[in-house]
Design an enzyme around this catalytic site. Structure first.
Site, PDB file in Angstrom:
ATOM      1  N   ASP A 158       0.757  -1.257   0.000  1.00  0.00           N
ATOM      2  CA  ASP A 158       0.000   0.000   0.000  1.00  0.00           C
ATOM      3  C   ASP A 158       0.789   1.310   0.000  1.00  0.00           C
ATOM      4  O   ASP A 158       0.585   2.149  -0.842  1.00  0.00           O
ATOM      5  CB  ASP A 158      -0.964   0.012   1.189  1.00  0.00           C
ATOM      6  CG  ASP A 158      -1.730  -1.292   1.314  1.00  0.00           C
ATOM      7  OD1 ASP A 158      -1.519  -2.215   0.507  1.00  0.00           O
ATOM      8  OD2 ASP A 158      -2.549  -1.400   2.230  1.00  0.00           O
TER       9      ASP A 158
ATOM     10  N   GLU B 206       3.218  -8.953  11.416  1.00  0.00           N
ATOM     11  CA  GLU B 206       2.886  -8.616  10.028  1.00  0.00           C
ATOM     12  C   GLU B 206       4.175  -8.259   9.268  1.00  0.00           C
ATOM     13  O   GLU B 206       4.367  -8.677   8.137  1.00  0.00           O
ATOM     14  CB  GLU B 206       1.926  -7.424  10.046  1.00  0.00           C
ATOM     15  CG  GLU B 206       1.293  -7.099   8.723  1.00  0.00           C
ATOM     16  CD  GLU B 206       0.368  -5.888   8.815  1.00  0.00           C
ATOM     17  OE1 GLU B 206       0.311  -5.231   9.883  1.00  0.00           O
ATOM     18  OE2 GLU B 206      -0.306  -5.604   7.809  1.00  0.00           O
TER      19      GLU B 206
HETATM   20  C1  9WN Z   1      -5.651  -2.764   2.836  1.00  0.00           C
HETATM   21  C2  9WN Z   1      -4.347  -7.796   5.006  1.00  0.00           C
HETATM   22  C3  9WN Z   1      -3.840  -6.675   4.113  1.00  0.00           C
HETATM   23  C4  9WN Z   1      -2.786  -7.166   3.106  1.00  0.00           C
HETATM   24  C5  9WN Z   1      -2.088  -6.001   2.388  1.00  0.00           C
HETATM   25  C6  9WN Z   1      -1.555  -5.040   3.441  1.00  0.00           C
HETATM   26  C7  9WN Z   1      -2.701  -4.551   4.333  1.00  0.00           C
HETATM   27  C8  9WN Z   1      -4.872  -3.324   4.027  1.00  0.00           C
HETATM   28  C9  9WN Z   1      -4.719  -2.250   5.080  1.00  0.00           C
HETATM   29  O1  9WN Z   1      -3.317  -5.652   4.965  1.00  0.00           O
HETATM   30  O2  9WN Z   1      -3.607  -3.806   3.520  1.00  0.00           O
HETATM   31  O3  9WN Z   1      -5.937  -3.790   1.917  1.00  0.00           O
HETATM   32  O4  9WN Z   1      -5.744  -1.862   5.668  1.00  0.00           O
HETATM   33  O5  9WN Z   1      -3.616  -1.777   5.326  1.00  0.00           O
HETATM   34  O6  9WN Z   1      -0.896  -3.974   2.836  1.00  0.00           O
HETATM   35  O7  9WN Z   1      -1.044  -6.498   1.595  1.00  0.00           O
HETATM   36  O8  9WN Z   1      -3.394  -7.974   2.153  1.00  0.00           O
HETATM   37  O9  9WN Z   1      -3.274  -8.456   5.609  1.00  0.00           O
END
Ligand code: 9WN
Length: 464
Positions: free
Chosen positions: A190, A427
């Site tokens: 992101d 994470e």
């Molecule tokens: C938005 C769930 C997700 C991952 C993504 C990571 C993060 C979300 C957020 O979490 O994104 O989709 O709210 O930050 O960047 O890679 O799939 O783990």
């Protein structure tokens, strides 16, 4: 036999780690699908589910298969697999933007029946790779498991084909072999500096106030994207909703249109997996020709993104008409796409080993920071701007093994496992100190750990 290969203390450590990884997945299990994380991410995320299925493959073939099937039940009519399927039981106020914010997607004629609601974005297509891995593991185990895996491949194959067809048509109307993303969330990385320039060109106006629930779940807000990033994320969502989630309208009007090399390379690898699956399920010859053509197209497209000076592959901003010159781990992705000439493989391996990535002085472990410490956008604690992400390490490890680079692959595997064993299933991790950051008990971290534990020299030796 085991003692010959690794010292007993390490084996005991590995067994303990496997038990802990299973506990994380069990705790996050919602029946037929898995929460990405218990607090920060209480819903089903698309590429998380694919990695989770890879881990579950080592525990229970049917449950692993179910993880992907449940996601594909919410596939859009166009073939798009949504980036989030919202959990109707999640606590209100746990994640923003939640189902209410995305309810608009249900108004699209292409959306699946709701509830549960889905987002109208998508994420990197790791799913075919996961489906094939489920089958490979089950075949190794033999018996009933193998039969269940074959039945699963027959069931999931049409959905996978439709998903890849969606990406290569709606997301690549140019026929370039490279996939266009409409939002940084689609990249899965992101707030990577990859998106700084195209995002800076997005002008935000009249955005209603919104909550940052995500900040409640991390020790320090600096680990998450900034408010300025979030304003742009939500503004882009607003524009996508305004365009009725329709790809053709979005393509005409949207301010953020980027050819994403990581997404595109994963698609090439996923198409290779799909081609194998097509063979296993006895798909028609036309399908196989089509998929083989997608693979060639993808590799050609990635070849055109190569920057000889950096030795990396660069994303391309369609709106500005230029390559995005940033130094991130995404630039190494032709490794993931495979099919490399020896000279190209050598350049990428050199880049990975160089002082831009795993050779940077002072790193805690020889693992590649998500953004090179040499890049001006590097920040060792902020999400995709520098921390280590186990799933990215998994993709590189998997690619290196496929390329026959077993020694380097093994170094990545061992270092990643050591880090997770010491710091937990975070994470992401600070690359110099190894400090766990972001969400705790992240499902995909546990899942890739399980796959690594089952894939090392010990397993190979035992199998021999
Ligand atoms: C938005 C769930 C997700 C991952 C993504 C990571 C993060 C979300 C957020 O979490 O994104 O989709 O709210 O930050 O960047 O890679 O799939 O783990």
């Amino acid at each position: 036999m085991q003692v010959k290969i690794l010292p007993r203390s390490v084996l005991v450590g590995h067994e303990r780690l496997a038990v802990r990884a299973q506990e994380v997945l069990r705790h996050n299990d919602m029946g037929g699908w898995t929460r990405a994380a218990p607090e920060l991410y209480p819903h089903q995320w698309s590429w998380d589910s694919a990695f989770i299925a890879i881990g579950l493959a080592h525990l229970n073939t049917r449950r692993a298969a179910r993880e992907l099937e449940s996601l594909f039940e919410h596939q859009w009519k166009t073939g798009k697999v949504p980036h989030i399927v919202f959990n109707p039981e999640a606590q209100p106020g746990s994640y923003f933007p939640g189902p209410d914010h995305w309810a608009c997607a249900a108004a699209s004629p292409e959306a699946p029946p709701a509830p549960p609601y889905t987002s109208c974005l998508c994420q990197p297509p790791v799913h075919a790779i996961a489906a094939l891995r489920i089958w490979e593991v089950a075949e190794r185990n033999g018996g009933e498991e193998a039969g269940a895996a074959r039945a699963f491949l027959r069931e999931i194959y049409p959905g996978l084909l439709l998903w890849h067809r969606y990406l290569l048509t709606y997301r690549d109307p140019e026929g370039s072999g490279l996939i266009t993303i409409f939002h940084p969330w689609e990249s899965g990385t992101d707030n990577s500096p990859r998106w700084d320039t195209p995002l800076a060109a997005v002008e935000v106006s009249d955005l209603a106030p919104y909550p940052r629930y995500d900040l409640q779940h991390v020790a320090n807000p600096s680990q998450r994207p900034t408010d300025a990033d979030y304003d742009r994320y939500l503004w882009l969502v607003k524009l996508i909703k305004k365009a009725g989630c329709n790809e053709r309208s979005i393509y005409r009007t949207h301010p953020f249109l980027v050819k994403d090399v990581l997404f595109s390379a994963i698609l090439v690898a996923a198409n290779e997996a799909l081609l194998t699956i097509a063979g296993l399920v006895g798909a028609q010859a036309e399908d196989r020709t089509l998929i083989a053509d997608w693979i060639k197209r993808g590799r050609r497209g990635l070849g055109r993104c190569r920057n000889p000076e950096l030795g990396l592959c660069l994303d391309h901003d369609l709106r500005a008409g230029r390559a995005l010159r940033v130094h991130t781990v995404a630039g190494l992705v032709p490794l993931v796409a495979g099919g490399l000439r020896p000279w190209h493989l050598a350049i990428l391996l050199e880049a990975l080993r160089s002082s831009s990535f795993i050779g940077y002085p002072g790193l805690g472990r020889p693992l590649p920071p998500s953004t090179s410490p040499n890049d001006p956008g590097f920040d060792p604690r902020s999400y995709w701007r520098g921390p280590l992400w186990p799933v990215i390490d998994w993709l590189l490890w998997w690619a290196l093994e496929r390329a026959g680079e077993n020694q380097l692959a093994e170094r990545l595997r061992e270092s990643s496992l050591e880090q997770i064993a010491e710091e937990g299933f975070a994470e992401y991790f600070e690359p110099f100190t190894g400090e766990p950051l972001g969400s705790k008990e992240q499902s995909w971290t546990a899942a890739v750990a399980l796959d690594w534990l089952a894939s090392g020299p010990r397993r190979k030796m035992l199998a021999a």
